[in-house]
Design a protein around this motif. Structure first.
Motif, PDB file in Angstrom:
ATOM      1  N   LEU A  57      -1.834 -63.517  18.763  1.00  0.00           N
ATOM      2  CA  LEU A  57      -2.321 -63.880  17.430  1.00  0.00           C
ATOM      3  C   LEU A  57      -3.828 -63.649  17.318  1.00  0.00           C
ATOM      4  O   LEU A  57      -4.303 -63.105  16.311  1.00  0.00           O
ATOM      5  CB  LEU A  57      -1.990 -65.339  17.128  1.00  0.00           C
ATOM      6  CG  LEU A  57      -2.443 -65.874  15.771  1.00  0.00           C
ATOM      7  CD1 LEU A  57      -1.734 -65.142  14.642  1.00  0.00           C
ATOM      8  CD2 LEU A  57      -2.194 -67.368  15.690  1.00  0.00           C
ATOM      9  N   TRP A  60      -4.618 -59.985  16.941  1.00  0.00           N
ATOM     10  CA  TRP A  60      -4.298 -59.551  15.574  1.00  0.00           C
ATOM     11  C   TRP A  60      -5.396 -60.005  14.609  1.00  0.00           C
ATOM     12  O   TRP A  60      -5.792 -59.259  13.722  1.00  0.00           O
ATOM     13  CB  TRP A  60      -2.933 -60.099  15.163  1.00  0.00           C
ATOM     14  CG  TRP A  60      -2.479 -59.659  13.819  1.00  0.00           C
ATOM     15  CD1 TRP A  60      -2.044 -58.426  13.457  1.00  0.00           C
ATOM     16  CD2 TRP A  60      -2.398 -60.471  12.646  1.00  0.00           C
ATOM     17  NE1 TRP A  60      -1.701 -58.421  12.137  1.00  0.00           N
ATOM     18  CE2 TRP A  60      -1.903 -59.658  11.609  1.00  0.00           C
ATOM     19  CE3 TRP A  60      -2.688 -61.801  12.375  1.00  0.00           C
ATOM     20  CZ2 TRP A  60      -1.695 -60.145  10.330  1.00  0.00           C
ATOM     21  CZ3 TRP A  60      -2.466 -62.268  11.096  1.00  0.00           C
ATOM     22  CH2 TRP A  60      -1.985 -61.446  10.091  1.00  0.00           C
ATOM     23  N   TRP A  84      -1.834 -52.787  10.724  1.00  0.00           N
ATOM     24  CA  TRP A  84      -1.462 -54.117  11.247  1.00  0.00           C
ATOM     25  C   TRP A  84      -0.903 -55.017  10.175  1.00  0.00           C
ATOM     26  O   TRP A  84      -0.528 -56.134  10.448  1.00  0.00           O
ATOM     27  CB  TRP A  84      -2.631 -54.790  11.965  1.00  0.00           C
ATOM     28  CG  TRP A  84      -3.953 -54.606  11.319  1.00  0.00           C
ATOM     29  CD1 TRP A  84      -4.491 -55.361  10.329  1.00  0.00           C
ATOM     30  CD2 TRP A  84      -4.887 -53.597  11.607  1.00  0.00           C
ATOM     31  NE1 TRP A  84      -5.710 -54.881   9.974  1.00  0.00           N
ATOM     32  CE2 TRP A  84      -5.985 -53.777  10.755  1.00  0.00           C
ATOM     33  CE3 TRP A  84      -4.916 -52.534  12.500  1.00  0.00           C
ATOM     34  CZ2 TRP A  84      -7.095 -52.957  10.777  1.00  0.00           C
ATOM     35  CZ3 TRP A  84      -6.017 -51.731  12.516  1.00  0.00           C
ATOM     36  CH2 TRP A  84      -7.088 -51.948  11.661  1.00  0.00           C
ATOM     37  N   TRP A  85      -0.827 -54.544   8.927  1.00  0.00           N
ATOM     38  CA  TRP A  85      -0.150 -55.301   7.872  1.00  0.00           C
ATOM     39  C   TRP A  85       1.294 -54.846   7.693  1.00  0.00           C
ATOM     40  O   TRP A  85       1.987 -55.335   6.821  1.00  0.00           O
ATOM     41  CB  TRP A  85      -0.896 -55.169   6.545  1.00  0.00           C
ATOM     42  CG  TRP A  85      -2.127 -55.996   6.508  1.00  0.00           C
ATOM     43  CD1 TRP A  85      -3.410 -55.565   6.604  1.00  0.00           C
ATOM     44  CD2 TRP A  85      -2.201 -57.415   6.387  1.00  0.00           C
ATOM     45  NE1 TRP A  85      -4.276 -56.618   6.554  1.00  0.00           N
ATOM     46  CE2 TRP A  85      -3.557 -57.777   6.418  1.00  0.00           C
ATOM     47  CE3 TRP A  85      -1.244 -58.421   6.266  1.00  0.00           C
ATOM     48  CZ2 TRP A  85      -3.992 -59.092   6.329  1.00  0.00           C
ATOM     49  CZ3 TRP A  85      -1.674 -59.729   6.175  1.00  0.00           C
ATOM     50  CH2 TRP A  85      -3.034 -60.054   6.210  1.00  0.00           C
ATOM     51  N   PRO A  87       5.161 -54.725   8.043  1.00  0.00           N
ATOM     52  CA  PRO A  87       6.077 -55.848   8.304  1.00  0.00           C
ATOM     53  C   PRO A  87       6.535 -55.941   9.757  1.00  0.00           C
ATOM     54  O   PRO A  87       6.726 -57.045  10.270  1.00  0.00           O
ATOM     55  CB  PRO A  87       7.259 -55.556   7.373  1.00  0.00           C
ATOM     56  CG  PRO A  87       6.661 -54.770   6.257  1.00  0.00           C
ATOM     57  CD  PRO A  87       5.580 -53.940   6.874  1.00  0.00           C
ATOM     58  N   LEU A  90       3.724 -57.692  11.645  1.00  0.00           N
ATOM     59  CA  LEU A  90       3.716 -59.118  11.307  1.00  0.00           C
ATOM     60  C   LEU A  90       4.874 -59.845  11.984  1.00  0.00           C
ATOM     61  O   LEU A  90       4.697 -60.956  12.501  1.00  0.00           O
ATOM     62  CB  LEU A  90       3.793 -59.302   9.793  1.00  0.00           C
ATOM     63  CG  LEU A  90       2.612 -58.756   8.994  1.00  0.00           C
ATOM     64  CD1 LEU A  90       2.883 -58.887   7.501  1.00  0.00           C
ATOM     65  CD2 LEU A  90       1.341 -59.477   9.370  1.00  0.00           C
ATOM     66  N   VAL A  93       4.035 -60.219  15.740  1.00  0.00           N
ATOM     67  CA  VAL A  93       3.044 -61.271  16.004  1.00  0.00           C
ATOM     68  C   VAL A  93       3.684 -62.650  15.841  1.00  0.00           C
ATOM     69  O   VAL A  93       3.561 -63.522  16.710  1.00  0.00           O
ATOM     70  CB  VAL A  93       1.815 -61.114  15.083  1.00  0.00           C
ATOM     71  CG1 VAL A  93       0.905 -62.328  15.177  1.00  0.00           C
ATOM     72  CG2 VAL A  93       1.052 -59.847  15.428  1.00  0.00           C
ATOM     73  N   GLY A  94       4.385 -62.855  14.722  1.00  0.00           N
ATOM     74  CA  GLY A  94       5.056 -64.143  14.497  1.00  0.00           C
ATOM     75  C   GLY A  94       6.152 -64.404  15.509  1.00  0.00           C
ATOM     76  O   GLY A  94       6.291 -65.521  16.025  1.00  0.00           O
TER      77      GLY A  94
END
Length: 109
Positions: A57, A60, A84-85, A87, A90, A93-94
């Motif tokens: 995180l 990022w 890095w945006w 999907p 994301l 990372v999540g």
């Protein structure tokens, strides 16, 4: 983080984790402060040991900060989306943060 005296972290002067205080379990970001401190000292292994998900995180977030600097220097927002945006990024990372949390809860990490 670099300017914080080492005695401050040992003194218990911080607020602590509200999630842990309520549930007795670490939150997904528990260990994040130790991760930041280890990164400032250049100790990637200690940062990974403190919280692998928080390390991902933080990396990022560094990309986001770099994006803000570039767009600020240019005086405009970039038309094309930064990679890095995406999907998938994301979700990675999540998902990395969630998997790291579950592994720490089960004692595997």
């Amino acid at each position: 983080m670099a300017a914080t005296p080492s005695w401050l972290g040992r003194g218990g002067l911080g607020l602590g984790c509200g999630f842990r205080a309520l549930t007795g379990m670490p939150c997904p970001l528990c260990g994040g402060t130790h991760t930041c401190a280890a990164l400032v000292q250049g100790d990637w292994a200690a940062a990974w040991a403190a919280n692998p998900g928080a390390l991902v995180l933080l990396l990022w977030l560094v990309l986001l900060a770099g994006q803000a600097v570039v767009e600020g220097a240019q005086g405009r927002r970039r038309v094309a989306r930064w990679p890095w945006w995406h999907p998938a990024v994301l979700a990675a990372v999540g998902g990395g943060l969630a998997v790291s949390w579950v592994l720490r809860l089960t004692g595997l990490v």
